[in-house]
Design an enzyme around this catalytic site. Structure first.
Site, PDB file in Angstrom:
ATOM      1  N   ARG A 110     -54.369  13.346  13.748  1.00  0.00           N
ATOM      2  CA  ARG A 110     -53.678  12.156  14.009  1.00  0.00           C
ATOM      3  C   ARG A 110     -53.072  13.249  16.319  1.00  0.00           C
ATOM      4  O   ARG A 110     -53.804  14.597  15.870  1.00  0.00           O
ATOM      5  CB  ARG A 110     -52.171  12.547  14.176  1.00  0.00           C
ATOM      6  CG  ARG A 110     -50.498  11.949  14.011  1.00  0.00           C
ATOM      7  CD  ARG A 110     -50.936  10.314  14.376  1.00  0.00           C
ATOM      8  NE  ARG A 110     -50.124   9.974  14.503  1.00  0.00           N
ATOM      9  CZ  ARG A 110     -49.581   8.285  14.393  1.00  0.00           C
ATOM     10  NH1 ARG A 110     -50.757   7.456  14.471  1.00  0.00           N
ATOM     11  NH2 ARG A 110     -48.468   8.435  13.948  1.00  0.00           N
ATOM     12  N   THR A 413     -54.069  -0.222  17.432  1.00  0.00           N
ATOM     13  CA  THR A 413     -54.888  -0.417  16.484  1.00  0.00           C
ATOM     14  C   THR A 413     -56.612  -1.177  16.181  1.00  0.00           C
ATOM     15  O   THR A 413     -56.238  -2.348  16.312  1.00  0.00           O
ATOM     16  CB  THR A 413     -54.004  -0.001  15.292  1.00  0.00           C
ATOM     17  OG1 THR A 413     -53.404   0.722  15.696  1.00  0.00           O
ATOM     18  CG2 THR A 413     -54.907   1.464  14.172  1.00  0.00           C
ATOM     19  N   GLU A 433     -51.862   3.691  19.401  1.00  0.00           N
ATOM     20  CA  GLU A 433     -51.046   3.259  19.314  1.00  0.00           C
ATOM     21  C   GLU A 433     -50.805   1.712  19.477  1.00  0.00           C
ATOM     22  O   GLU A 433     -50.504   1.036  19.195  1.00  0.00           O
ATOM     23  CB  GLU A 433     -49.907   3.792  19.514  1.00  0.00           C
ATOM     24  CG  GLU A 433     -48.544   4.230  18.759  1.00  0.00           C
ATOM     25  CD  GLU A 433     -47.439   2.515  18.785  1.00  0.00           C
ATOM     26  OE1 GLU A 433     -47.252   2.270  17.789  1.00  0.00           O
ATOM     27  OE2 GLU A 433     -47.121   2.371  19.633  1.00  0.00           O
ATOM     28  N   GLU A 452     -48.806   7.657  21.315  1.00  0.00           N
ATOM     29  CA  GLU A 452     -48.493   7.746  19.949  1.00  0.00           C
ATOM     30  C   GLU A 452     -46.720   8.260  19.932  1.00  0.00           C
ATOM     31  O   GLU A 452     -46.414   7.999  18.527  1.00  0.00           O
ATOM     32  CB  GLU A 452     -50.069   8.576  19.483  1.00  0.00           C
ATOM     33  CG  GLU A 452     -50.279   7.864  17.999  1.00  0.00           C
ATOM     34  CD  GLU A 452     -50.546   6.529  18.291  1.00  0.00           C
ATOM     35  OE1 GLU A 452     -50.233   6.541  17.170  1.00  0.00           O
ATOM     36  OE2 GLU A 452     -51.867   6.458  18.400  1.00  0.00           O
ATOM     37  N   ASP A 455     -44.024   7.062  18.463  1.00  0.00           N
ATOM     38  CA  ASP A 455     -43.974   6.703  16.413  1.00  0.00           C
ATOM     39  C   ASP A 455     -43.354   8.031  16.180  1.00  0.00           C
ATOM     40  O   ASP A 455     -42.621   7.606  15.196  1.00  0.00           O
ATOM     41  CB  ASP A 455     -45.943   7.102  15.940  1.00  0.00           C
ATOM     42  CG  ASP A 455     -46.259   5.901  16.101  1.00  0.00           C
ATOM     43  OD1 ASP A 455     -45.676   4.527  16.589  1.00  0.00           O
ATOM     44  OD2 ASP A 455     -47.397   5.339  15.404  1.00  0.00           O
ATOM     45  N   SER A 479     -46.881   8.755  11.382  1.00  0.00           N
ATOM     46  CA  SER A 479     -48.252   7.341  11.035  1.00  0.00           C
ATOM     47  C   SER A 479     -48.028   6.375  10.167  1.00  0.00           C
ATOM     48  O   SER A 479     -47.606   6.362   9.122  1.00  0.00           O
ATOM     49  CB  SER A 479     -49.812   7.502  11.806  1.00  0.00           C
ATOM     50  OG  SER A 479     -50.666   6.820  11.166  1.00  0.00           O
ATOM     51  N   SER A 480     -48.980   5.178  10.239  1.00  0.00           N
ATOM     52  CA  SER A 480     -48.332   4.000   8.376  1.00  0.00           C
ATOM     53  C   SER A 480     -49.983   3.700   8.486  1.00  0.00           C
ATOM     54  O   SER A 480     -49.629   3.018   7.847  1.00  0.00           O
ATOM     55  CB  SER A 480     -47.744   2.577   8.589  1.00  0.00           C
ATOM     56  OG  SER A 480     -46.328   3.016   9.160  1.00  0.00           O
ATOM     57  N   GLY A 500     -51.976  -2.772  12.790  1.00  0.00           N
ATOM     58  CA  GLY A 500     -50.696  -3.216  12.797  1.00  0.00           C
ATOM     59  C   GLY A 500     -49.021  -2.699  12.412  1.00  0.00           C
ATOM     60  O   GLY A 500     -48.635  -2.932  11.860  1.00  0.00           O
ATOM     61  N   GLY A 501     -49.093  -1.835  13.073  1.00  0.00           N
ATOM     62  CA  GLY A 501     -48.200  -0.281  12.676  1.00  0.00           C
ATOM     63  C   GLY A 501     -47.683  -0.697  11.323  1.00  0.00           C
ATOM     64  O   GLY A 501     -48.579  -0.404  10.635  1.00  0.00           O
TER      65      GLY A 501
END
Ligand code: GLU
Length: 599
Positions: A110, A413, A433, A452, A455, A479-480, A500-501
């Site tokens: 990350r 992503t 992102e 990023e 986020d 993050s997801s 997809g966030g």
């Protein structure tokens, strides 16, 4: 090797049939690998959003590389052909099943906030108000220290058979030779035109002659080819402290403004505080995966700073309280939506980079899930946002504290899934992102930087309670991303992930429910209409979901819809036994994906 394509005729446009032949074998005129969204076969499999990248991965497997080698080669190629979704300017999460040991490991690559970042970094000091999202995004401020290249290097050092240099080569060849611009690529540039036009480097690469490149034209990126070559020669030190790193820092601190930006942009371009010391200090982390058992399957995912593993896992534990396969489909989907909303309330309250591991694990206990599941009313949708629970080990009733809704803007992503002939599996989600990242290409280096750090929550979202996802020095934004590997009796059963966030979480969850509970095959599970309930007033849904018989019946239970054209762009591999593999990508979403098997 078969490849389906039944749904491809539904495509709004036809993908340019670009078939990649690596330079080393071009002379031998090996027939290129056909790849549609579904493939069944043996000897290894690759699935990604892009046919060029999938073909590169298959070639690496054919040449004797393993799943990790192929995953790195695919990711590096996606950095060329999908530069608005992924690349060495970004980060991601890598989940690996090792056939020899039977163990699942993770790499957290990350992006990380520079040491100078403060909790109020995204609040305008002049107004005291948070920046507008686009103002924060298109800036040096939003760029975190990239982790992608360090992830590739760490994965190869530990599990690869080939060097980083060798695995970068096919991607460099694609960048040098050029690749066909498809409709999705052209649209992504168009959507970013105003932002890209602010920067001399970005317009030179992606707006040649001041225009959006036409679908069907060829785009070359010799700067990125040279960057890959340089890293191949000198190693990742060229990036984490060396000359590429110096260029990144200059770009962040003094964004390369265009002399004459073609379009108006209403925001000031703000610099960021990233330094060479921040790049030198970057580390890939290796946390233990999250784990839940769901109806006999062992589901492994990514822990913090991603909320993917914890939120998918908690929702599965809640769903396990009822036998979805015996309920009618409307009731099963009702529980899917409600379980997701409950898990998101807990994610928002408890999950961030510094969440203590015992707390994360407490969210994944059956006792907590039972307490959360008792909130679901079969006859009526809960009023949203629902309140978070209290994972304190004392589970004797329904939880009633105060909560907040999901905040998320991400839509970009990319995801890839690889299996090799030895039985190793890689599930890897990587990103910059937003589609187009922060909009700034590092001059002369051919790649976009991430945004990023947006986020992080710009301001506290949890009322008087602690917000685990505020910015901080050296911190990683929540993050997801949810790369997920499912084992059955200790052997791989399914590997999947999606962009997809925050809808990544629900896309992975919905595919699992479709496949494990609702009797769908894997291609059906991916193609099925999607809906996402992230603890918001209404369910964001694809039109095919809200207009279906179940969608209408769910509305009668009190669910309301916000329409969206499409959710996610998943890839997955199912292990059918005796070495047989079913590789799947999207039949339609994001211009359709590409799957292939070695034999
Ligand atoms: N930045 C997002 C995350 O880490 C992913 C962005 C996206 O998929 O659109 O959760």
């Amino acid at each position: 090797m078969l490849w389906g394509g039944t749904v491809r005729r539904l495509l709004p446009f036809v993908l340019v049939p670009f078939l990649f032949v690596p330079a080393t074998t071009a002379e031998a005129a090996r027939p290129p690998t056909p790849s549609g969204p579904t493939a069944t076969g043996y000897g290894g499999a690759v699935t990604s959003v892009d046919p060029t990248a999938t073909a590169v991965g298959l070639e690496v497997l054919r040449e004797g590389g393993n799943a990790v080698d192929a995953a790195v080669a695919v990711a590096a190629t996606l950095g060329v052909t999908e530069p608005f979704s992924a690349g060495i300017g970004g980060g991601g999460f890598f989940v690996y099943y090792d056939a020899k040991t039977g163990r699942i490991s993770t790499l957290d690559g990350r992006e990380t906030a520079p040491r100078s970042m403060t909790e109020t970094a995204f609040v305008n000091p002049e107004t005291g108000q948070p920046y507008a999202f686009q103002e924060a995004r298109v800036s040096g401020l939003s760029a975190g220290v990239p982790g992608t290249l360090a992830t590739w290097d760490a994965a190869l050092q530990r599990w690869g058979k080939r060097s980083l240099a060798k695995n970068l080569r096919p991607a460099g060849d694609v960048a040098r030779r050029g690749f066909p611009v498809d409709q999705t690529f052209a649209q992504q540039v168009k959507d970013n035109e105003a932002a890209f036009a602010q920067f001399s480097s970005t317009s030179a690469l992606f707006l040649p002659g001041g225009e959006v490149p036409a679908a069907g034209s060829t785009l070359r990126n010799p700067d990125l080819a040279a960057t890959y070559d340089l890293i191949a020669r000198r190693g990742i030190g060229a990036f984490y402290g060396g000359e590429v790193g110096r260029d990144i820092v200059t770009t962040v601190q003094r964004p390369p403004l265009a002399a004459d930006p073609a379009l108006d942009w209403q925001y000031e371009i703000r610099p960021g505080g990233m330094t060479l010391a921040d790049l030198r200090a970057y580390e890939v982390r290796r946390p233990a995966p999250t784990h839940v058992n769901y109806r006999g399957y062992d589901v492994y995912g990514m822990p913090t700073p991603s909320s993917g593993g914890a939120t998918v896992g908690e929702a599965l534990n809640i769903l396990e309280r009822s036998d979805l396969s015996r309920l009618d489909k409307t009731q099963a989907l009702h529980r899917y939506l409600e379980a997701s909303a409950l898990a998101f309330a807990d994610r928002n309250r408890y999950v961030g980079d510094y969440t203590p591991r015992p707390l994360l694990d407490a969210l994944l206990t059956d006792g907590f899930a039972a307490e959360r599941a008792c909130r679901i009313d079969p006859a009526k949708a809960l009023a949203k946002p629902v309140l978070p629970g209290v994972p304190d080990g004392r589970y004797d009733g329904c939880a009633t504290t105060s909560g907040g809704a999901a905040t998320d803007f991400g839509k970009s992503t990319t995801n890839l899934t690889v299996a090799d002939k030895w039985g190793n599996v890689v599930e890897y989600t990587l990103t910059i992102e937003q589609t187009g990242g922060n909009g700034i290409v590092v001059p002369g280096r051919g790649f976009l930087l991430n945004n990023e750090l947006t986020d992080f929550n710009f301001t506290p979202t949890q009322g008087t309670a602690h917000d685990p996802n505020l910015p901080g020095p050296g911190k990683r934004p929540r993050s997801s991303m949810a790369p997920t590997i499912v084992l059955q009796h200790g052997k791989p059963f399914l590997a999947l992930g999606s962009p997809g966030g925050s809808t990544i979480i629900t896309t992975v969850l919905q595919i699992l429910v479709n496949r494990l509970d609702l009797g769908m095959s894997l291609p059906e599970a991916l193609a099925a209409p999607r809906a996402t309930q992230r603890n918001t007033a209404s369910v964001t849904a694809e039109p095919a979901f809200s207009s279906s018989a179940e969608g209408v019946a769910l509305a009668a239970l009190g669910h309301t819809y916000t329409p969206t054209a499409e959710i996610g762009a998943a890839t997955a591999i199912e292990f059918l036994g005796h070495g047989r593999l079913l590789a799947c990508a999207e039949p339609v979403r994001r211009g359709s994906g590409s799957a292939g098997t070695v034999r």
